[in-house]
Every structure is written in structure tokens, then in C-alpha cells.
Design a protein around this motif. Structure first.
Motif, PDB file in Angstrom:
ATOM      1  N   TYR A 158      34.189  28.809  44.834  1.00 12.65           N
ATOM      2  CA  TYR A 158      35.491  29.677  44.653  1.00 12.65           C
ATOM      3  C   TYR A 158      35.566  30.928  45.374  1.00 12.65           C
ATOM      4  O   TYR A 158      34.441  31.371  45.918  1.00 12.65           O
ATOM      5  N   VAL A 159      36.824  31.513  45.315  1.00  7.40           N
ATOM      6  CA  VAL A 159      37.112  32.593  46.230  1.00  7.40           C
ATOM      7  C   VAL A 159      37.161  33.811  45.016  1.00  7.40           C
ATOM      8  O   VAL A 159      37.687  33.551  44.069  1.00  7.40           O
ATOM      9  N   ARG A 160      37.141  35.045  45.547  1.00  6.47           N
ATOM     10  CA  ARG A 160      37.454  36.082  44.659  1.00  6.47           C
ATOM     11  C   ARG A 160      39.026  36.048  44.203  1.00  6.47           C
ATOM     12  O   ARG A 160      39.511  35.674  44.822  1.00  6.47           O
ATOM     13  N   GLY A 161      38.836  36.187  42.841  1.00  7.61           N
ATOM     14  CA  GLY A 161      40.284  36.219  42.329  1.00  7.61           C
ATOM     15  C   GLY A 161      40.549  34.689  41.586  1.00  7.61           C
ATOM     16  O   GLY A 161      41.576  34.445  41.099  1.00  7.61           O
ATOM     17  N   GLY A 162      39.695  33.768  41.984  1.00  7.27           N
ATOM     18  CA  GLY A 162      39.881  32.240  41.285  1.00  7.27           C
ATOM     19  C   GLY A 162      38.586  31.595  41.198  1.00  7.27           C
ATOM     20  O   GLY A 162      38.403  30.597  41.123  1.00  7.27           O
ATOM     21  N   CYS A 163      37.571  32.576  40.641  1.00  9.03           N
ATOM     22  CA  CYS A 163      36.396  31.943  40.174  1.00  9.03           C
ATOM     23  C   CYS A 163      36.305  31.790  38.943  1.00  9.03           C
ATOM     24  O   CYS A 163      36.742  32.526  37.962  1.00  9.03           O
ATOM     25  N   SER A 164      36.023  30.456  38.504  1.00  5.08           N
ATOM     26  CA  SER A 164      35.968  30.013  37.025  1.00  5.08           C
ATOM     27  C   SER A 164      34.511  29.866  36.834  1.00  5.08           C
ATOM     28  O   SER A 164      33.535  29.519  37.489  1.00  5.08           O
ATOM     29  N   PRO A 165      34.168  30.135  35.549  1.00  8.97           N
ATOM     30  CA  PRO A 165      32.853  29.720  34.837  1.00  8.97           C
ATOM     31  C   PRO A 165      32.364  28.279  34.941  1.00  8.97           C
ATOM     32  O   PRO A 165      31.452  27.893  34.853  1.00  8.97           O
ATOM     33  N   ARG A 194      43.350  31.091  42.629  1.00  7.51           N
ATOM     34  CA  ARG A 194      44.110  32.277  42.397  1.00  7.51           C
ATOM     35  C   ARG A 194      45.432  31.812  41.742  1.00  7.51           C
ATOM     36  O   ARG A 194      46.121  30.810  42.315  1.00  7.51           O
ATOM     37  N   GLY A 195      46.216  32.328  40.822  1.00  5.90           N
ATOM     38  CA  GLY A 195      47.266  32.190  40.211  1.00  5.90           C
ATOM     39  C   GLY A 195      47.353  31.198  39.090  1.00  5.90           C
ATOM     40  O   GLY A 195      48.432  30.932  38.733  1.00  5.90           O
ATOM     41  N   MET A 196      46.137  30.629  38.674  1.00  7.25           N
ATOM     42  CA  MET A 196      46.108  29.911  37.313  1.00  7.25           C
ATOM     43  C   MET A 196      45.223  29.998  36.519  1.00  7.25           C
ATOM     44  O   MET A 196      44.163  30.137  37.041  1.00  7.25           O
ATOM     45  N   GLN A 197      45.593  30.326  35.406  1.00  6.62           N
ATOM     46  CA  GLN A 197      44.448  30.515  34.224  1.00  6.62           C
ATOM     47  C   GLN A 197      44.414  29.312  33.252  1.00  6.62           C
ATOM     48  O   GLN A 197      45.517  28.862  33.004  1.00  6.62           O
ATOM     49  N   LEU A 198      43.106  29.079  32.642  1.00  7.52           N
ATOM     50  CA  LEU A 198      43.026  28.187  31.446  1.00  7.52           C
ATOM     51  C   LEU A 198      43.128  28.908  30.298  1.00  7.52           C
ATOM     52  O   LEU A 198      42.502  30.076  30.330  1.00  7.52           O
ATOM     53  N   CYS A 199      43.576  28.546  29.294  1.00  6.06           N
ATOM     54  CA  CYS A 199      43.654  28.709  27.954  1.00  6.06           C
ATOM     55  C   CYS A 199      42.878  27.957  27.024  1.00  6.06           C
ATOM     56  O   CYS A 199      43.344  26.591  26.983  1.00  6.06           O
ATOM     57  N   LEU A 200      42.021  28.184  26.336  1.00  9.59           N
ATOM     58  CA  LEU A 200      41.167  27.457  25.589  1.00  9.59           C
ATOM     59  C   LEU A 200      40.294  27.877  24.703  1.00  9.59           C
ATOM     60  O   LEU A 200      40.339  29.200  24.517  1.00  9.59           O
ATOM     61  N   ASN A 201      39.950  27.117  23.657  1.00  7.71           N
ATOM     62  CA  ASN A 201      38.995  27.624  22.439  1.00  7.71           C
ATOM     63  C   ASN A 201      37.867  28.450  22.937  1.00  7.71           C
ATOM     64  O   ASN A 201      37.098  27.836  23.761  1.00  7.71           O
ATOM     65  N   ALA A 202      37.603  29.550  22.444  1.00 11.41           N
ATOM     66  CA  ALA A 202      36.172  30.381  22.972  1.00 11.41           C
ATOM     67  C   ALA A 202      35.093  29.559  22.746  1.00 11.41           C
ATOM     68  O   ALA A 202      34.272  29.378  23.757  1.00 11.41           O
ATOM     69  N   GLU A 203      35.092  29.172  21.457  1.00  6.35           N
ATOM     70  CA  GLU A 203      33.766  28.333  21.346  1.00  6.35           C
ATOM     71  C   GLU A 203      33.470  26.923  22.220  1.00  6.35           C
ATOM     72  O   GLU A 203      32.396  26.758  22.646  1.00  6.35           O
ATOM     73  N   ASP A 204      34.482  26.331  22.491  1.00  6.13           N
ATOM     74  CA  ASP A 204      34.862  25.209  23.456  1.00  6.13           C
ATOM     75  C   ASP A 204      34.238  25.753  24.776  1.00  6.13           C
ATOM     76  O   ASP A 204      33.398  24.954  25.305  1.00  6.13           O
ATOM     77  N   LEU A 205      34.837  26.955  25.056  1.00  4.65           N
ATOM     78  CA  LEU A 205      34.407  27.360  26.661  1.00  4.65           C
ATOM     79  C   LEU A 205      32.802  27.702  26.592  1.00  4.65           C
ATOM     80  O   LEU A 205      32.090  27.359  27.414  1.00  4.65           O
ATOM     81  N   VAL A 206      32.384  28.439  25.740  1.00  4.36           N
ATOM     82  CA  VAL A 206      31.105  28.717  25.745  1.00  4.36           C
ATOM     83  C   VAL A 206      30.241  27.424  25.812  1.00  4.36           C
ATOM     84  O   VAL A 206      29.100  27.419  26.295  1.00  4.36           O
ATOM     85  N   ALA A 207      30.475  26.481  24.783  1.00  5.44           N
ATOM     86  CA  ALA A 207      29.773  25.046  24.642  1.00  5.44           C
ATOM     87  C   ALA A 207      29.622  24.467  25.754  1.00  5.44           C
ATOM     88  O   ALA A 207      28.580  24.063  26.596  1.00  5.44           O
ATOM     89  N   VAL A 208      30.762  24.357  26.356  1.00  4.81           N
ATOM     90  CA  VAL A 208      31.008  23.456  27.647  1.00  4.81           C
ATOM     91  C   VAL A 208      30.172  24.194  28.930  1.00  4.81           C
ATOM     92  O   VAL A 208      29.580  23.395  29.939  1.00  4.81           O
ATOM     93  N   CYS A 209      30.033  25.417  28.853  1.00  2.00           N
ATOM     94  CA  CYS A 209      29.360  26.143  29.810  1.00  2.00           C
ATOM     95  C   CYS A 209      27.928  26.285  29.538  1.00  2.00           C
ATOM     96  O   CYS A 209      27.244  26.584  30.637  1.00  2.00           O
TER      97      CYS A 209
END
Length: 168
Positions: free
Chosen positions: A107-114, A142-157
Motif C-alpha cells: 500500500y501507499v500512504r493515504g491508501g493503507c488498509s489494515p 486512495r479515495g476509497m473507504q470501507l464501512c463495516l462493523n467494528a467487531e468484524d474488522l477487529v476479528a478479521v484482522c
């Protein structure tokens, strides 16, 4: 899963889909705000019309032993280095230099996803994430965000929820 006619799916989206996690994609004009020293994630929240406390930016750091750790904190906050050292069990920790970020994560700065980095790294989420039902993280571009359940994000990561943020 609502990927709303997104052209190309990112690794982060594929991971969520393979884990059967619902998400939506929000796009915004990338005008280079990621180059700002501070506040890029707050600008992203403003562009999307969402609460900056629900937008989590991804900061990649390296410990003195060479371990790469990922920290996710709310847009208006920053990683507290003392807390980061403690949770990572390191004597020293510092942000990965921008020119090394892509080689390590893909990833690049501004587009880094966990989600969807080249390798799995220990990932720490600031404890404020538990106050949010839905959170926003980079989709991996860059320019795109994901919206998801917080618990799901923590779990999948396979994330660790702890106190790592501080005021800017």
C-alpha cells in the motif's frame, strides 16, 4: 455485501467477502490531502460526511527488533509512541518511512488498509473502536473507504484492542 459497482475489487474487499463480512464502499475525490502532515484522515471524514471518531487511519510502525506492527487510531488522534512500545513489547518504535511502506505492505500512504497487506502483522486497534458500531478504514487505494462493523474488522484482522491513541 455491498460493493456498489466498484470497478476493481481490492485485496481488503476480497478478504471481507471470503470471511462473509458485510461492508459498503464509499468513494471520495482524492485531491492529495494524504500528503498533508496531519489531518488527512479528518479531511476524509469531512468529505464522506461521517464522524471522524469512526474513521480509523492505519499507521505502520517498526520496532527496534525489526518487527512491523500496524496501529489503527481515530482520524483526529495519533499513535502514542510510549503506549505503542508497551503493547508491542519494544524498547523503541517508529513509523515506517513512506518510501518503504509499499514494499512492506503493498500500500501507499493515504491508501493503507489494515486488511490485505502483503504479510500478516500484529494489528492494534485503539480501544475507542468499541464505542463505534460501524467504522471506516481505507479500502487499500486512495479515495476509497470501507464501512463495516467494528467487531468484524477487529476479528478479521485478528486485532488487539488496547489504548494506543493520543491527542494530536
Amino acid at each position: 455485501m455491498s460493493s456498489k459497482s466498484v470497478g476493481k475489487k481490492t485485496n481488503a474487499m476480497r478478504i471481507l467477502e471470503s470471511a462473509h463480512i458485510d461492508y459498503s464502499v464509499l468513494s471520495y475525490d482524492d485531491d492529495g490531502e494524504h500528503e498533508l502532515e496531519k489531518g488527512a484522515a479528518v479531511h476524509t471524514a469531512e468529505k464522506l460526511g461521517v464522524d471522524p471518531e469512526a474513521v480509523f487511519k492505519t499507521i505502520v510502525m517498526k520496532t527496534d527488533s525489526g518487527e512491523i506492527c500496524v496501529f489503527c487510531v481515530p482520524a483526529a488522534l495519533e499513535v502514542n509512541l510510549k503506549k505503542a512500545r508497551t503493547v508491542a513489547g519494544a524498547k523503541d518504535i517508529e513509523p515506517v518511512k513512506q518510501d518503504k511502506l509499499n514494499a512492506l505492505t503493498g500500500y501507499v500512504r493515504g491508501g493503507c488498509s489494515p486488511l490485505g497487506m502483503k504479510r500478516s502483522f500484529r494489528t492494534f486497534f485503539d480501544e475507542s473502536i468499541i464505542l463505534q458500531e460501524k467504522v471506516y478504514v481505507s479500502a487499500g487505494v486512495r479515495g476509497m473507504q470501507l464501512c463495516l462493523n467494528a467487531e468484524d474488522l477487529v476479528a478479521v484482522c485478528k486485532g488487539i484492542v488496547c489504548s494506543v491513541a493520543t491527542e494530536i
